[in-house]
Design an enzyme around this catalytic site. Structure first.
Site, PDB file in Angstrom:
ATOM      1  CG  ASN A   1      -1.536   1.149   1.421  1.00 54.50           C
ATOM      2  OD1 ASN A   1      -1.777   2.107   0.656  1.00 54.50           O
ATOM      3  ND2 ASN A   1      -2.430   1.384   2.582  1.00 54.50           N
TER       4      ASN A   1
ATOM      5  CE  LYS B   1      -0.303   3.240   4.767  1.00 50.51           C
ATOM      6  NZ  LYS B   1      -0.028   3.362   6.088  1.00 50.51           N
TER       7      LYS B   1
ATOM      8  CG  HIS C   1      -5.848   2.077   5.256  1.00 49.23           C
ATOM      9  ND1 HIS C   1      -5.282   2.954   6.169  1.00 49.23           N
ATOM     10  CD2 HIS C   1      -4.711   1.180   4.962  1.00 49.23           C
ATOM     11  CE1 HIS C   1      -4.128   2.542   6.308  1.00 49.23           C
ATOM     12  NE2 HIS C   1      -3.589   1.531   5.891  1.00 49.23           N
TER      13      HIS C   1
ATOM     14  CD  GLU D   1      -2.976   5.590   6.862  1.00 49.41           C
ATOM     15  OE1 GLU D   1      -2.825   5.665   5.396  1.00 49.41           O
ATOM     16  OE2 GLU D   1      -1.883   5.197   7.303  1.00 49.41           O
TER      17      GLU D   1
ATOM     18  CD  GLU E   1      -3.297  -2.203   7.397  1.00 51.64           C
ATOM     19  OE1 GLU E   1      -2.396  -2.751   6.560  1.00 51.64           O
ATOM     20  OE2 GLU E   1      -3.795  -1.140   7.173  1.00 51.64           O
TER      21      GLU E   1
ATOM     22  N   GLY F   1       2.708   2.533  10.855  1.00 49.34           N
ATOM     23  CA  GLY F   1       3.707   3.683  10.516  1.00 49.34           C
ATOM     24  C   GLY F   1       4.281   4.046  11.773  1.00 49.34           C
TER      25      GLY F   1
ATOM     26  CB  SER G   1       5.594  -1.492  11.808  1.00 49.00           C
ATOM     27  OG  SER G   1       5.015  -0.277  11.961  1.00 49.00           O
TER      28      SER G   1
HETATM   29  P1  13P Z   1       2.950   0.462   7.594  1.00 49.75           P
HETATM   30  O1  13P Z   1       3.600  -0.661   6.954  1.00 49.75           O
HETATM   31  O2  13P Z   1       3.634   2.049   7.039  1.00 49.75           O
HETATM   32  O3  13P Z   1       2.983   0.538   9.202  1.00 49.75           O
HETATM   33  O4  13P Z   1       1.445   0.837   7.240  1.00 49.75           O
HETATM   34  C1  13P Z   1       0.683  -0.241   7.172  1.00 49.75           C
HETATM   35  C2  13P Z   1      -0.553   0.108   6.535  1.00 49.75           C
HETATM   36  O5  13P Z   1      -1.270   0.941   6.836  1.00 49.75           O
HETATM   37  C3  13P Z   1      -0.595  -0.618   5.140  1.00 49.75           C
HETATM   38  O6  13P Z   1      -1.890  -0.627   4.811  1.00 49.75           O
END
Ligand code: 13P
Length: 253
Positions: free
Chosen positions: A9, A11, A94, A96, A166, A172, A212
């Site tokens: 992903n 983002k 997601h 976010e 997640e 992150g 992560s």
């Molecule tokens: P990270 O791997 O940067 O922690 O992000 C995970 C994520 O949100 C994947 O959709």
């Protein structure tokens, strides 16, 4: 044999030229499990990504979609638009988007239905906040998301959904869930799916871990029986790291 999906992903990262460079680099790795790998890119990169990955077996897709097929929805992208780009996958729900863009279980449910109708594989994200986990309510919270998100979706369609667990506190932050924490929740989600549908549907569902995940912790997470892969943010931006995670999955399959 356990099935895997390793999904990157990106983002809101990478412009078109960086996309093509990444795709060429990833193809050059000659992944032994290319068919179980996909990259979810910003809308503006998808056409170039698809072209660059052509013939590689590596899948590609989007990070969001609107549930209406067309109309006055300024700034949105529809399923027919994604179909036109040839995407195989689309992330839905997601954290976010739930947190910053008012995504709800109701809109997630609508998006799952229109993606499934179009034959695009949804990657449905669920997961609790740190506050919820510290209060001990993580299973109740995640079960609530799963039940609401799958509402009205028949078993034969549900089996085509990929679920990504997640935990928000691990995204992150560099703070990965321990393999045991991740396994516990992925197994729990499988049980919830089996409860809504039946055991074969739960058993067959691909359930990923995200938060992560990186080359140094991927093998241990992926070795867990109920973890069928990863949804990878930061580490999917670098070809070497992303390919290393894909190879870790290939070594286990
Ligand atoms: P990270 O791997 O940067 O922690 O992000 C995970 C994520 O949100 C994947 O959709």
């Amino acid at each position: 044999m356990k099935k895997f999906l390793i999904a990157g992903n990106w983002k809101m990262n990478k412009i078109s030229s960086e996309t093509v460079e990444f795709a060429e680099g990833l193809k050059a790795k000659g992944l032994s499990n290319a068919g179980d790998v996909c990259v979810l890119a910003p809308f503006t990169d998808i056409r170039d990504l698809g072209k660059a990955l052509e013939g590689s077996g590596i899948g590609f897709g989007a990070q969001n979609v609107h549930f209406e097929p067309s109309g006055a929805y300024t700034g949105e992208i529809s399923v027919p638009m994604l179909e036109d780009l040839g995407v195989g996958y689309c992330i839905v729900g997601h954290s976010e988007r739930r947190e910053y863009f008012a995504e709800t279980d109701e809109t997630v449910n609508k998006k799952l239905k229109v993606l499934l109708a179009a034959g695009i594989t949804p990657i449905l994200c669920v997961g609790e906040s740190l506050e919820v986990r510290e209060g001990g309510g993580e299973q109740t919270f995640v079960a609530g998301q799963v039940v609401a998100d799958f509402a009205g979706i028949p078993a034969e369609d549900a089996a085509r959904v990929v679920v990504a667990y997640e935990p928000i506190w691990a995204i992150g932050t560099g703070k990965t869930a321990t393999p045991d924490q991740a396994e516990e929740m992925c197994a729990f989600i499988r049980g919830v799916i089996s409860g809504i549908y039946d055991n074969p549907t739960g058993d067959a569902m691909l359930i990923l871990y995200g938060g992560s995940m990186k080359p140094s912790n991927a093998a241990e997470l992926l070795a867990k029986p109920d973890i069928n892969g990863g949804l990878i943010g930061g580490a999917s931006l670098k070809v070497d790291d992303f390919a290393a995670i894909a190879e870790a999955a290939a070594a286990l399959s």
